[in-house]
Design a protein around this motif. Structure first.
Motif, mmCIF file in Angstrom:
data_model
loop_
_atom_site.group_PDB
_atom_site.id
_atom_site.type_symbol
_atom_site.label_atom_id
_atom_site.label_comp_id
_atom_site.label_asym_id
_atom_site.label_seq_id
_atom_site.Cartn_x
_atom_site.Cartn_y
_atom_site.Cartn_z
ATOM 1 N N ASP A 53 -80.042 -115.722 -69.367
ATOM 2 C CA ASP A 53 -78.716 -115.219 -68.990
ATOM 3 C C ASP A 53 -78.755 -113.716 -68.699
ATOM 4 O OD1 ASP A 53 -76.070 -115.327 -68.360
ATOM 5 O OD2 ASP A 53 -75.352 -115.327 -70.429
ATOM 6 N N LEU A 54 -79.642 -113.339 -67.793
ATOM 7 C CA LEU A 54 -79.812 -111.931 -67.457
ATOM 8 C C LEU A 54 -79.042 -111.602 -66.181
ATOM 9 C CD1 LEU A 54 -83.685 -111.543 -67.945
ATOM 10 C CD2 LEU A 54 -81.869 -111.205 -69.639
ATOM 11 N N ASP A 55 -78.339 -110.493 -66.188
ATOM 12 C CA ASP A 55 -77.723 -110.028 -64.950
ATOM 13 C C ASP A 55 -78.664 -109.030 -64.269
ATOM 14 O OD1 ASP A 55 -77.420 -107.584 -66.258
ATOM 15 O OD2 ASP A 55 -75.352 -107.997 -66.841
ATOM 16 N N SER A 56 -78.215 -108.479 -63.146
ATOM 17 C CA SER A 56 -79.096 -107.600 -62.365
ATOM 18 C C SER A 56 -79.534 -106.387 -63.174
ATOM 19 C CB SER A 56 -78.373 -107.132 -61.099
ATOM 20 O OG SER A 56 -77.992 -108.230 -60.335
ATOM 21 N N LEU A 57 -78.605 -105.857 -63.935
ATOM 22 C CA LEU A 57 -78.931 -104.675 -64.732
ATOM 23 C C LEU A 57 -79.938 -105.024 -65.826
ATOM 24 C CD1 LEU A 57 -78.366 -101.701 -65.017
ATOM 25 C CD2 LEU A 57 -76.408 -102.242 -66.468
ATOM 26 N N ASP A 58 -79.793 -106.210 -66.407
ATOM 27 C CA ASP A 58 -80.760 -106.655 -67.422
ATOM 28 C C ASP A 58 -82.156 -106.749 -66.816
ATOM 29 O OD1 ASP A 58 -78.784 -106.956 -69.383
ATOM 30 O OD2 ASP A 58 -78.335 -109.003 -68.757
ATOM 31 N N ARG A 101 -83.928 -115.437 -65.302
ATOM 32 C CA ARG A 101 -82.546 -114.944 -65.237
ATOM 33 C C ARG A 101 -81.573 -115.972 -65.805
ATOM 34 N NH1 ARG A 101 -80.723 -111.416 -60.181
ATOM 35 N NH2 ARG A 101 -82.361 -109.875 -60.176
ATOM 36 N N ASP A 121 -89.204 -102.157 -56.345
ATOM 37 C CA ASP A 121 -88.106 -103.116 -56.248
ATOM 38 C C ASP A 121 -88.564 -104.412 -55.600
ATOM 39 O OD1 ASP A 121 -88.465 -101.574 -53.961
ATOM 40 O OD2 ASP A 121 -86.490 -102.107 -53.211
ATOM 41 N N LEU A 140 -83.336 -105.176 -64.248
ATOM 42 C CA LEU A 140 -83.842 -103.828 -64.006
ATOM 43 C C LEU A 140 -84.320 -103.187 -65.318
ATOM 44 C CD1 LEU A 140 -83.947 -102.544 -61.240
ATOM 45 C CD2 LEU A 140 -81.822 -101.347 -61.742
ATOM 46 N N ALA A 158 -82.477 -108.494 -74.227
ATOM 47 C CA ALA A 158 -81.710 -109.673 -74.650
ATOM 48 C C ALA A 158 -82.193 -110.086 -76.035
ATOM 49 C CB ALA A 158 -81.889 -110.801 -73.647
ATOM 50 N N GLU A 205 -88.029 -101.968 -66.368
ATOM 51 C CA GLU A 205 -88.211 -100.596 -66.840
ATOM 52 C C GLU A 205 -88.931 -100.585 -68.193
ATOM 53 O OE1 GLU A 205 -84.473 -98.634 -66.875
ATOM 54 O OE2 GLU A 205 -85.331 -96.642 -67.086
ATOM 55 N N GLU A 206 -88.504 -101.471 -69.072
ATOM 56 C CA GLU A 206 -89.107 -101.537 -70.403
ATOM 57 C C GLU A 206 -90.567 -101.979 -70.318
ATOM 58 O OE1 GLU A 206 -87.655 -100.513 -73.021
ATOM 59 O OE2 GLU A 206 -88.999 -101.179 -74.617
#
Lengths: 88, 443
Positions: free
Chosen positions: A35-40, A31, A58, A42, A16, A46-47
């Motif tokens: 303004d993060l969605d589920s993919l963000d 979140r 998870d 994840l 973001a 990961e990053e």
């Protein structure tokens, strides 16, 4: 070695980039604040694991809610990673 | 100028990646176009040789206007001056901290530069001395063995810069060395973020921008809202909508995801969004009037499901990439696609062909969204599936009250193509798929 906070800022910037971490209270729900969605989320996990060399499941990701949670996770990942790579 | 959706009337050519005389192959990215929604890469659909560039960078033209002339493969380009505004720029930006990076290869063609920019630093280093040609890059790619360079080695990672990012950096005066990004090439979004943060104190480069500056954020937002408004107005005017809703117990789907994701790293996990997308595509089987388009006053059923999934761009904007053969893909494949298109959409690297030809749209508000979607059919499609957030709700099971994760699925349908009975059958089929992911999701 970067601090956990710096690593977190770097990781969040990759997901973001428009978000100013300094404006997010440490106890805010990341979140919503970023303004993060589920993919963000994840991608952020990961990053962070890529930057710290740590691992995350998870279950752990689902428990990361506030900015403080994420920074603490970065800290523990960096510590764990350093422990694995330091000489015996 | 390709049409990237029913709401697109014109676009602005931002950058050419080819010159007259360049040989191109089907699928090559040859230009970057700015639509009302975002910057999009435009690929070529035939093999051939670029004969002439007809439109210069910064020029806004209507959909359908030729941008370039392509000759047959093997032909030579006529001696024509290159179009005004196209300038040579280095393929690789030399960054101050990259003391060990390979020498910048000599590349004549922007297309080859584009391909070089996708190479890893060690692959760039392996390119031959002198002028680099397309076949050199393809050979380097063919030799590719190693994955992305390890994260944590920014000096090697940052030597790769996308053309769009390079242009935005020049426009915004951003020092690319100051751009923080994840694995892979530096993208435009990262450059814009760096500019917004004031991350760069470097003076503006003396080289003028490769192409004219883009529109301001306010202008882009205004254009975006107008484009969406025009499309929705057209849909509301032309399409006799009907609306259906069905509450669905998501417990089994959520359990399947938890079991599947257990112990896996984030990069291998699957989200509910992917499961839902796959189910949305598969549920059309045996239901008429849902998957297809309305053309020439009649319904044209589609042979396969090309699922359109709107992607919200951070900082404003919306793109709707299309997943071909969506009903044929196992859920992990759908998840890989989602990751890829969201990343590229937000990085300004989505290709034009990926935005066209949808036959059914899924609007998924995700886990932060509202409970119910009253969708508007995306013409010329004839149906739009909406998914609200999954949340715990009171749920009656075998005469007992339980608490289950549930969501409301909706269908906005076109009465010219189907009726409520068809739509109900579709939503029921979708519900059934979500109750039995173990039977189909990995196949």
């Amino acid at each position: 070695m970067s601090s956990a906070q710096e690593v977190f800022v770097l990781a969040l910037a990759s997901v973001a980039p428009e978000v100013d971490v300094a404006l997010i209270p440490v106890d805010a729900d990341l979140r919503r604040a970023a303004d993060l969605d589920s993919l963000d989320v994840l991608s952020l996990a990961e990053e962070l694991t890529a930057l710290t060399g740590g691992a995350v499941t998870d279950d752990q990701v689902s428990r990361l809610v506030t900015r403080a949670d994420w920074e603490a996770f970065a800290e523990s990942s960096m510590t764990a990673s350093a422990g694995r790579t330091s000489p015996a | 100028m390709p049409s990237l959706g029913a709401d697109m009337e014109r676009g602005t050519l931002l950058e050419w990646l080819v010159h007259p005389g360049d040989t191109v192959h089907r699928g090559d990215v040859v230009a970057v176009v700015d639509t009302d929604k975002a910057a999009v890469e435009v690929e070529v659909f035939e093999d051939g040789v670029v004969q002439e560039l007809l439109v210069g960078p910064g020029t806004q033209v209507a959909v359908g206007v030729p941008l370039a002339r392509l000759g047959p493969a093997g032909a030579t380009a006529p001696e024509v001056p290159e179009i005004l505004g196209a300038r040579e720029v280095p393929a690789i930006i030399e960054l101050p901290e990259a003391t060990t990076q390979p020498a910048v290869p000599a590349v004549r063609s922007p297309l080859v530069r584009h391909l070089v920019a996708e190479l890893a630093p060690d692959e760039v280093a392996a390119l031959p001395a002198g002028v680099v040609h397309r076949q050199d890059v393809e050979q380097a790619r063919a030799r590719r063995k190693a994955p992305e360079p390890p994260v944590g080695e920014p000096s090697s990672r940052r030597t790769r810069v996308s053309p769009y990012a390079r242009r935005r950096a020049a426009e915004l005066g951003v020092d690319l060395a100051s751009v923080t990004t994840g694995p892979g090439p530096v993208r435009g979004a990262a450059v814009e973020a760096a500019a917004a943060r004031g991350a760069s104190e470097a003076p503006r480069p003396q080289e003028p921008p490769v192409s004219p500056p883009g529109r301001s954020d306010d202008d882009r937002q205004l254009a975006l809202r107008r484009a969406i408004g025009a499309l929705m107005s057209r849909s509301k005017h032309e399409v006799p909508h009907y609306y259906l809703a069905q509450d669905v117990d998501a417990g089994r789907a959520v359990r399947w995801l938890l079991d599947r994701n257990a112990g896996r790293p984030p990069g291998e996990q699957v989200l509910f969004a992917a499961l839902l997308a796959a189910a949305t595509a598969r549920a059309v089987e045996g239901v008429a009037g849902i998957n297809g388009t309305w053309e020439d006053d009649r319904f044209v059923p589609a042979a396969d499901v090309r699922l359109a999934v709107p992607v919200r761009l951070r900082g404003g904007g919306l793109l709707t990439p299309v997943l071909p053969d969506a009903a044929e893909l196992p859920v992990p494949e759908v998840m890989r696609w989602l990751r890829d298109v969201v990343r590229r959409a937000r990085g300004g690297r989505l290709r034009a062909a990926e935005l066209t030809g949808g036959t059914l749209t899924l609007t998924d508000l995700g886990d932060q969204g509202a409970d119910l979607v009253h969708g508007v059919v995306y013409v010329p499609q004839v149906a739009l599936v909406g998914a609200g957030r999954v949340r715990e709700r009171p749920w009656a099971v075998d005469g007992m009250l339980a608490v289950r994760p549930a969501l409301t699925l909706t269908l906005a349908g076109d009465h010219r193509a189907s009726d409520g009975h068809d739509g109900s059958r579709y939503l029921d089929a979708l519900d059934q798929l979500l109750q039995t992911p173990e039977r189909w999701a990995d196949t």
